[in-house]
Design an enzyme around this catalytic site. Structure first.
Site, PDB file in Angstrom:
ATOM      1  N   CYS A 134      29.073  93.873  15.113  1.00 46.26           N
ATOM      2  CA  CYS A 134      28.163  92.738  14.955  1.00 46.26           C
ATOM      3  C   CYS A 134      28.701  91.684  13.990  1.00 46.26           C
ATOM      4  CB  CYS A 134      26.784  93.218  14.500  1.00 46.26           C
ATOM      5  SG  CYS A 134      26.795  94.270  13.034  1.00 46.26           S
ATOM      6  N   HIS A 258      23.368  88.124  10.464  1.00 43.94           N
ATOM      7  CA  HIS A 258      24.544  88.089   9.599  1.00 43.94           C
ATOM      8  C   HIS A 258      25.021  86.649   9.427  1.00 43.94           C
ATOM      9  CE1 HIS A 258      24.568  92.326   9.752  1.00 43.94           C
ATOM     10  NE2 HIS A 258      25.594  92.549  10.555  1.00 43.94           N
TER      11      HIS A 258
END
Length: 352
Positions: A134, A258
């Protein structure tokens, strides 16, 4: 092809997990290219009914028989389960699309980001396609677009990673810690937050009122597994085995999405205007870059969306071949379920 309405059959392994839940939402909202969709999970989840495409589907327990007649099987499960079961699915004739880290660096398994290297999905000697980590996915679509224009030669990144990257335990830990520090004067004395929150959960230090310069497991020479993933996966996706990459991964008190600061050096001189033009036109990227108006991506605004958001585009003051960027990407969507779904759709199109 074994499917209803002449469409391929899809199996979702790990349908009840955090990423699996997002996958079912995506399957219900994206263009429907699938015939039958089978939902597979651990034996303790068997019998549950989950909604996908507006219908309730019963979850079945993971076993070899689950993959009979399946064309594509997506795996949203831990590494060890993927390592065991993805080859089983492939042996049954399915193309396995794996979201774990089990196969990412296997030379016989392509590591695919459809906006960057869709062609790689067609060469799969083991019948398996890997989905990147990710953190890598949060920046690589934007970097792929810039690389295609300018030729990337070096990446220096710092990540600011959400706690959901550590699973439900990470989310639960941060929410619990927030409740313990809310309304207090904590964060003014050494160790006061540490003492107040007690349980650190999956993290080595408190997450509330804090940032933790660690994500992943310890590897050689003090590097973390997350930092090495950014390095190794970026090289493989971009087809640049000698690309210089340095990463420092930091966990921050954000639930989901993120962020990364990126220093990218290229083979030739770059301008901000040209870079912004490339990013503005790149599939899967949103350029949101007007600091004078307070416009730049933040996790609180990007969460729940699909694209990679890019802002703070600047040319390095000391290097006319380098750019500085800030990027955000939802680590459960493009960072996991969405990219997996896009890969599966690539395969489905080829099967058709």
């Amino acid at each position: 092809m074994s499917s209803t309405r002449n469409k391929p059959t899809l199996a979702v392994v790990g349908a009840t997990g955090a990423v699996g839940t997002v996958m079912l939402d995506l399957l219900s909202t994206r263009e429907d290219v699938w015939g039958e969709i089978r939902l597979i999970a651990s034996p303790r989840s068997a019998g549950r009914r989950l909604r996908v495409r507006g219908e309730e589907v019963e979850v079945v327990a993971l076993g070899e028989e689950c993959f009979e007649g399946v064309d594509v099987a997506v795996f949203d499960v831990p590494d060890e389960l993927s390592a065991q079961w993805a080859p089983v699915a492939a042996a049954k004739g399915a193309v396995a699309v794996d979201n774990s880290g089990a196969f990412r660096l296997d030379d016989d398994v392509p590591l695919v980001v459809p906006e960057v290297n869709a062609h790689a999905a067609r060469v799969r000697p083991r019948g398996i396609i890997a989905n990147p980590n990710c953190t890598t996915l949060s920046m690589i679509v934007a970097m792929g677009a810039l690389h295609a224009e300018f030729g990337l030669s070096e990446l220096i990144v710092s990540s600011y990673q959400a706690v959901s990257g550590a699973g439900q335990a990470g989310i639960d830990t941060l929410r619990d810690q927030i409740s313990k520090v809310a309304g207090s004067t904590l964060g003014t004395q050494p160790g006061d937050v540490r003492r107040a929150v007690g349980d650190f959960g999956p993290f080595p230090a408190p997450m509330a009122l804090n940032v933790v310069p660690w994500a992943g497991s310890l590897k050689d020479d003090g590097w973390s597994s997350e930092e090495l993933k950014v390095r190794n996966e970026s090289r493989k996706i971009l087809g640049l085995p000698n690309l210089r990459v340095t990463a420092t991964c930091v966990r921050v008190p954000v639930i989901t999405t993120h962020s990364l600061t990126v220093h990218a050096r290229f083979e030739r001189e770059v301008t901000v205007a040209h870079a912004q033009e490339i990013l503005r036109d790149a599939p899967g990227v949103v350029l949101y870059d007007n600091p004078a108006a307070g416009e730049f991506p933040t996790p609180a605004d990007v969460v729940g969306t699909d694209p990679t958001w890019v802002g703070r585009v600047r040319r390095s003051m000391d290097d006319p071949t380098a750019l500085e960027l800030f990027v955000c990407g939802d680590n459960l969507r493009k960072g996991a379920a969405l990219n997996t779904a896009q890969i599966a759709e690539l395969v489905a199109a080829d099967l058709g």
